[in-house]
Structure formats: C-alpha cells, structure tokens
Design a protein around this motif. Structure first.
Motif, PDB file in Angstrom:
ATOM      1  N   VAL A 194       5.704  -2.007  -1.692  1.00  0.00           N
ATOM      2  CA  VAL A 194       5.612  -0.689  -1.045  1.00  0.00           C
ATOM      3  C   VAL A 194       4.727  -0.750   0.194  1.00  0.00           C
ATOM      4  O   VAL A 194       3.684  -1.400   0.198  1.00  0.00           O
ATOM      5  CB  VAL A 194       5.066   0.373  -2.033  1.00  0.00           C
ATOM      6  CG1 VAL A 194       3.701  -0.035  -2.568  1.00  0.00           C
ATOM      7  CG2 VAL A 194       4.971   1.738  -1.389  1.00  0.00           C
ATOM      8  N   ALA A 195       5.177  -0.082   1.256  1.00  0.00           N
ATOM      9  CA  ALA A 195       4.366   0.168   2.448  1.00  0.00           C
ATOM     10  C   ALA A 195       4.727   1.570   2.899  1.00  0.00           C
ATOM     11  O   ALA A 195       5.671   1.778   3.667  1.00  0.00           O
ATOM     12  CB  ALA A 195       4.635  -0.857   3.543  1.00  0.00           C
ATOM     13  N   ALA A 196       3.988   2.540   2.373  1.00  0.00           N
ATOM     14  CA  ALA A 196       4.306   3.940   2.635  1.00  0.00           C
ATOM     15  C   ALA A 196       3.091   4.632   3.231  1.00  0.00           C
ATOM     16  O   ALA A 196       1.951   4.223   3.009  1.00  0.00           O
ATOM     17  CB  ALA A 196       4.725   4.640   1.345  1.00  0.00           C
ATOM     18  N   SER A 197       3.348   5.677   4.016  1.00  0.00           N
ATOM     19  CA  SER A 197       2.287   6.470   4.623  1.00  0.00           C
ATOM     20  C   SER A 197       1.345   5.560   5.407  1.00  0.00           C
ATOM     21  O   SER A 197       1.752   4.908   6.358  1.00  0.00           O
ATOM     22  CB  SER A 197       1.559   7.272   3.536  1.00  0.00           C
ATOM     23  OG  SER A 197       0.769   8.280   4.119  1.00  0.00           O
ATOM     24  N   GLY A 198       0.059   5.480   5.007  1.00  0.00           N
ATOM     25  CA  GLY A 198      -0.882   4.617   5.712  1.00  0.00           C
ATOM     26  C   GLY A 198      -0.455   3.165   5.701  1.00  0.00           C
ATOM     27  O   GLY A 198      -0.749   2.408   6.638  1.00  0.00           O
ATOM     28  N   ALA A 234      10.625  10.804  10.133  1.00  0.00           N
ATOM     29  CA  ALA A 234       9.259  11.298   9.944  1.00  0.00           C
ATOM     30  C   ALA A 234       9.232  12.591   9.124  1.00  0.00           C
ATOM     31  O   ALA A 234       8.544  13.552   9.466  1.00  0.00           O
ATOM     32  CB  ALA A 234       8.584  11.508  11.290  1.00  0.00           C
ATOM     33  N   THR A 235       9.985  12.599   8.037  1.00  0.00           N
ATOM     34  CA  THR A 235      10.053  13.780   7.163  1.00  0.00           C
ATOM     35  C   THR A 235       9.162  13.645   5.937  1.00  0.00           C
ATOM     36  O   THR A 235       9.101  14.547   5.114  1.00  0.00           O
ATOM     37  CB  THR A 235      11.503  13.985   6.689  1.00  0.00           C
ATOM     38  OG1 THR A 235      11.914  12.810   5.954  1.00  0.00           O
ATOM     39  CG2 THR A 235      12.441  14.200   7.872  1.00  0.00           C
ATOM     40  N   GLY A 236       8.502  12.501   5.813  1.00  0.00           N
ATOM     41  CA  GLY A 236       7.711  12.236   4.615  1.00  0.00           C
ATOM     42  C   GLY A 236       8.513  11.546   3.531  1.00  0.00           C
ATOM     43  O   GLY A 236       7.967  11.188   2.484  1.00  0.00           O
ATOM     44  N   ASP A 237       9.812  11.329   3.771  1.00  0.00           N
ATOM     45  CA  ASP A 237      10.677  10.682   2.788  1.00  0.00           C
ATOM     46  C   ASP A 237      10.458   9.173   2.807  1.00  0.00           C
ATOM     47  O   ASP A 237       9.900   8.612   3.758  1.00  0.00           O
ATOM     48  CB  ASP A 237      12.143  10.996   3.095  1.00  0.00           C
ATOM     49  CG  ASP A 237      13.059  10.750   1.897  1.00  0.00           C
ATOM     50  OD1 ASP A 237      12.537  10.370   0.822  1.00  0.00           O
ATOM     51  OD2 ASP A 237      14.278  10.934   2.038  1.00  0.00           O
ATOM     52  N   VAL A 275       9.622   1.990   1.531  1.00  0.00           N
ATOM     53  CA  VAL A 275       9.125   1.993   2.910  1.00  0.00           C
ATOM     54  C   VAL A 275       9.222   3.408   3.487  1.00  0.00           C
ATOM     55  O   VAL A 275      10.166   4.144   3.199  1.00  0.00           O
ATOM     56  CB  VAL A 275       9.961   1.029   3.782  1.00  0.00           C
ATOM     57  CG1 VAL A 275       9.462   1.025   5.224  1.00  0.00           C
ATOM     58  CG2 VAL A 275       9.926  -0.383   3.210  1.00  0.00           C
ATOM     59  N   GLY A 276       8.248   3.770   4.306  1.00  0.00           N
ATOM     60  CA  GLY A 276       8.346   5.042   5.025  1.00  0.00           C
ATOM     61  C   GLY A 276       7.226   5.997   4.735  1.00  0.00           C
ATOM     62  O   GLY A 276       6.048   5.680   4.885  1.00  0.00           O
ATOM     63  N   SER A 277       7.568   7.209   4.312  1.00  0.00           N
ATOM     64  CA  SER A 277       6.619   8.295   4.057  1.00  0.00           C
ATOM     65  C   SER A 277       5.782   8.589   5.295  1.00  0.00           C
ATOM     66  O   SER A 277       4.554   8.642   5.238  1.00  0.00           O
ATOM     67  CB  SER A 277       5.708   7.955   2.871  1.00  0.00           C
ATOM     68  OG  SER A 277       4.961   9.097   2.489  1.00  0.00           O
ATOM     69  N   ILE A 278       6.479   8.775   6.426  1.00  0.00           N
ATOM     70  CA  ILE A 278       5.780   9.111   7.668  1.00  0.00           C
ATOM     71  C   ILE A 278       5.492  10.610   7.625  1.00  0.00           C
ATOM     72  O   ILE A 278       6.247  11.439   8.146  1.00  0.00           O
ATOM     73  CB  ILE A 278       6.625   8.724   8.899  1.00  0.00           C
ATOM     74  CG1 ILE A 278       6.983   7.241   8.826  1.00  0.00           C
ATOM     75  CG2 ILE A 278       5.870   9.033  10.194  1.00  0.00           C
ATOM     76  CD1 ILE A 278       7.969   6.796   9.887  1.00  0.00           C
ATOM     77  N   GLY A 279       4.427  10.953   6.972  1.00  0.00           N
ATOM     78  CA  GLY A 279       4.051  12.348   6.795  1.00  0.00           C
ATOM     79  C   GLY A 279       2.584  12.429   6.411  1.00  0.00           C
ATOM     80  O   GLY A 279       1.906  11.414   6.264  1.00  0.00           O
ATOM     81  N   VAL A 280       2.080  13.635   6.242  1.00  0.00           N
ATOM     82  CA  VAL A 280       0.671  13.857   5.904  1.00  0.00           C
ATOM     83  C   VAL A 280       0.605  14.853   4.750  1.00  0.00           C
ATOM     84  O   VAL A 280       1.335  15.848   4.746  1.00  0.00           O
ATOM     85  CB  VAL A 280      -0.117  14.408   7.114  1.00  0.00           C
ATOM     86  CG1 VAL A 280      -1.600  14.525   6.767  1.00  0.00           C
ATOM     87  CG2 VAL A 280       0.083  13.523   8.334  1.00  0.00           C
ATOM     88  N   SER A 314       0.817  -1.208   0.000  1.00  0.00           N
ATOM     89  CA  SER A 314       0.000   0.000   0.000  1.00  0.00           C
ATOM     90  C   SER A 314       0.849   1.256   0.000  1.00  0.00           C
ATOM     91  O   SER A 314       1.836   1.337   0.731  1.00  0.00           O
ATOM     92  CB  SER A 314      -0.930   0.027   1.217  1.00  0.00           C
ATOM     93  OG  SER A 314      -1.654   1.237   1.256  1.00  0.00           O
ATOM     94  N   GLY A 315       0.423   2.216  -0.807  1.00  0.00           N
ATOM     95  CA  GLY A 315       1.062   3.528  -0.813  1.00  0.00           C
ATOM     96  C   GLY A 315       0.350   4.513   0.091  1.00  0.00           C
ATOM     97  O   GLY A 315       0.679   5.689   0.102  1.00  0.00           O
ATOM     98  N   GLY A 316      -0.640   4.016   0.871  1.00  0.00           N
ATOM     99  CA  GLY A 316      -1.341   4.877   1.821  1.00  0.00           C
ATOM    100  C   GLY A 316      -2.602   5.479   1.250  1.00  0.00           C
ATOM    101  O   GLY A 316      -3.049   5.137   0.156  1.00  0.00           O
ATOM    102  N   GLY A 317      -3.193   6.379   2.020  1.00  0.00           N
ATOM    103  CA  GLY A 317      -4.445   6.995   1.616  1.00  0.00           C
ATOM    104  C   GLY A 317      -5.080   7.751   2.764  1.00  0.00           C
ATOM    105  O   GLY A 317      -4.394   8.445   3.513  1.00  0.00           O
ATOM    106  N   MET A 318      -6.375   7.587   2.927  1.00  0.00           N
ATOM    107  CA  MET A 318      -7.130   8.333   3.929  1.00  0.00           C
ATOM    108  C   MET A 318      -6.735   7.930   5.344  1.00  0.00           C
ATOM    109  O   MET A 318      -6.649   6.737   5.657  1.00  0.00           O
ATOM    110  CB  MET A 318      -8.625   8.111   3.726  1.00  0.00           C
ATOM    111  CG  MET A 318      -9.132   8.576   2.376  1.00  0.00           C
ATOM    112  SD  MET A 318     -10.886   8.192   2.156  1.00  0.00           S
ATOM    113  CE  MET A 318     -11.148   8.839   0.493  1.00  0.00           C
ATOM    114  N   VAL A 319      -6.526   8.927   6.197  1.00  0.00           N
ATOM    115  CA  VAL A 319      -6.033   8.677   7.554  1.00  0.00           C
ATOM    116  C   VAL A 319      -6.981   7.791   8.342  1.00  0.00           C
ATOM    117  O   VAL A 319      -6.572   6.803   8.957  1.00  0.00           O
ATOM    118  CB  VAL A 319      -5.812  10.008   8.304  1.00  0.00           C
ATOM    119  CG1 VAL A 319      -5.423   9.752   9.750  1.00  0.00           C
ATOM    120  CG2 VAL A 319      -4.756  10.844   7.610  1.00  0.00           C
TER     121      VAL A 319
END
Length: 365
Positions: A188-192, A288-291, A211-216, A156-161
């Motif tokens: 991929v496991a990014a954001s959500g 946690a920079t969104g990178d 992996v990552g994308s700890i951002g909004v 998953s590339g993430g999505g709605m919080v």
C-alpha cells in the motif's frame, strides 16, 4: 497451607520491592538520558548480489553432482568473460563517440558498473521512519553518481500531513542531485504514502497493491454533551480568532466548522498541486477524490508506471548492477534502554493502533 500463604505473601513483597527499584533506576536513567541525549547511529550495508549468489550456490550443491557442478562453473566463467568483454567494448564505443578519443585512449577505458541503493520505508501515522531515512539518504548522497539509482520499498497508508511532507522532502534530495529514483509498492502507498511515491521518476506497483487516496481527512470525537450532562464546565481561552477552530470538549459553532473545512480544502489543493507537479500526465481531478485503486487499475489511471514486485525489480537489477541495501540504526545507551523502554512501548502501541485504524480506510474488499 499457612506456610504456603506466608511464602506467597513474601514473594509478592519481594517482587514489589524489585519492581520499585527498577522503576527508580529507570526514572533516574531517563532524567540523565534527557540531559545527555545520544543520537549517534550507524549505517549497515548488505549486497543483494551476494545473497542471490549464496542462494544459487546452495541450491546447485543440492541439485547437481560434482561433474555437473564443474561444467556449470566452466560455463559460468566463459559467460562472465564474454560479459566483461562486451561491457568494455560498449564503454570504448561510448567514449570514442562522446569525446572523439583515439584508439590509444580507448584502450584505457574502465568499465563503471551501475550501483543501486535500496531503502525501506514502513510508514506509520507519524512517518516515524523518516528519522532513519534522512540519515540513509545523507549517507548515499556521499557516494551516489548520476548513473546510479536509488530504490525505495515503500509501504504506508499515510498519516500526518506535515510528517509526510518532510518525508517527501527527503526523497526530493535524491532528485535534486540528478540521481534516478524508483519507488516500489508491494502492499500500500495511499494518502501520505502516495505523496512520497509520486516524487519518483518511476513507480513500480504489485498488481494488488493499494494506491492513491489523494485526499485529506480529519475526525475527532466531541464530548461537550457528555460534560454538560454531568455539570462539567469547559473553558477555552485563545488569542486570535482562528487559534483554535474545533475542539473535542466544547461546543463547535457553524463558523468554526466552516473554517476547519476550509483548512482541509486548502490542504487538499496543496496535495493535488504536489502530485500534478511530479506526475503531470495524470488527470488529477479524476483521481484526487480520495479513492484508492489496485495496482493494475492504478496503472491504467497513470498513478504508477509498471506492474511488478520489488523482488522482481531488484533481482533483475542484479544482472547489470551492484545492488546494496542501506539501513540506519540508532545506538542506544543503557540509560536510554532503561529510561525510555516503557515510554517507547506505550508510544509505539498507540501509534500502531492509530496506524491500523488509518489503514482500515484503505482496505478494499
């Protein structure tokens, strides 16, 4: 030529009538389906060990002659007996050490084989797969023991919080029962997606998985100048100062934008606290920079625990455990199939488009 033209017109009229009838039937079915929704489904289970045995058997039959196959069978029987004997000896030793049992009690020990339950989560922007996963987890928790394990193959590339928050809470149910949880990331496991993955006791990532994308992030177009150019007024009425901050059609004030950014920052703080709770060894401010990172770099940053594919992990698990793929499928009535086919097609296409657009933000290189 005149005959062909008339025949063509006839065919078009007939096609129009057929399409109209189908649409009417679909509409009636949709209304009826809404009145009596059918949400029943069923669980399917596939034993991975059996699949591997089948692959091996097919290859052996094509690679070896009859005499060689007989020798292989003898060697395998001997190996299986020695393995069972070793497992029983270990179980007896464990029971004797743990409970101080006598030799008579030890002889009655049964070997309890570990079981690994495998789930698949392929997340779109709405985390729609959580609807299936919640049922799969419910089913597994009726049988799973603390010595078992649940493995989630997550993409998953993430999505709605809020959607991914609920999906994460479903995985938390496994942890709450004291059952080991492993997440495997092949792509991929990014954001959500990482919001879900970080809950696991162990994260296994392919070397080039993202992996990552700890951002909004939040983005929306604004058509206010276009509407103004064409003398179109836009009116919005709310009760409560912050019922609506920014809008697509009206002018967004500096105060509204500041409030919107403030909300995003608060969500980011919640996300960071969530990750820190489950992976306290992380330097959260650095990651946690969104990178995003490839798996091998994610390992160095302690975002994951080991490198490897889900195939590597599950094939190795088959050596010592029974591995079961568990999936849930909804039953669909004829009414639902007719009534919601077009609706679901359009919705899936739109969701797929948004998911692809979201994934582009997590593509490296």
């Amino acid at each position: 030529m005149e005959f062909l033209a008339e025949y063509g017109i006839f065919l078009l009229k007939a096609l129009t009538i057929v399409v109209s009838i189908v649409l009417v039937i679909a509409g009636v079915a949709a209304v009826s389906g809404k009145q009596k929704p059918n949400h029943d489904g069923f669980i399917t289970v596939n034993k991975v060990n059996d699949d591997l045995d089948d692959y091996k058997e097919i290859l052996e039959e094509n690679l070896y002659d009859k005499d060689e196959l007989k020798e292989l069978e003898k060697a395998r029987d001997k190996e299986d007996k020695e393995k069972v004997k070793a497992e029983k000896a270990k179980a007896k030793a464990d029971k004797k050490a743990g409970k101080g049992a006598g030799e008579d009690d030890v002889d009655t020990v049964e070997v309890i084989k570990k079981r690994v339950f495998v789930l698949d989560f392929d997340g779109d922007i709405k985390a729609s797969a959580a609807d299936f996963m919640r049922e799969e987890i419910t089913a597994i928790l009726t049988m799973a023991r603390k010595e078992d394990e649940v493995v989630v193959r997550l993409e998953s590339g993430g999505g709605m919080v809020h959607s991914y928050g609920l999906a994460s809470s479903q995985l938390q149910r496994i942890k709450d029962k004291g059952i080991p949880l492993t997440v495997c990331i092949d792509k991929v496991a990014a954001s959500g997606g990482y919001m879900m993955a970080c809950i696991a006791d162990k994260i296994v990532s392919a070397p080039f998985a993202i992996v990552g994308s700890i951002g909004v992030v939040a983005q929306l177009p604004n058509f206010s100048r276009l509407l103004k150019k064409h003398d179109v007024d836009f009116e919005m009425f709310t009760a409560g100062e912050y019922k609506r901050t920014v809008t697509m059609f009206g002018h967004n004030s500096a105060k509204a934008k500041d409030k919107f950014r403030e909300d995003l920052e608060e969500t980011h703080v919640l996300f960071k606290n969530h990750v820190t709770r489950f992976r306290p060894g992380l330097n959260i401010e650095e990651v946690a920079t969104g990178d995003t990172w490839y798996g091998q770099d994610a390992l160095e940053n302690k975002l994951v625990d080991q490198l490897g594919t889900s195939d590597d992990y599950l094939v190795a698990a088959c050596n010592d455990a029974d591995v079961f793929e568990v999936s849930y499928e909804f039953k669909k009535s004829l009414q639902e199939k007719l009534g919601f086919a077009v609706q679901m097609g359009v919705e899936k296409a739109a969701t797929r488009f948004l998911t692809i657009m979201n994934a582009q933000t997590h593509t490296k290189g």
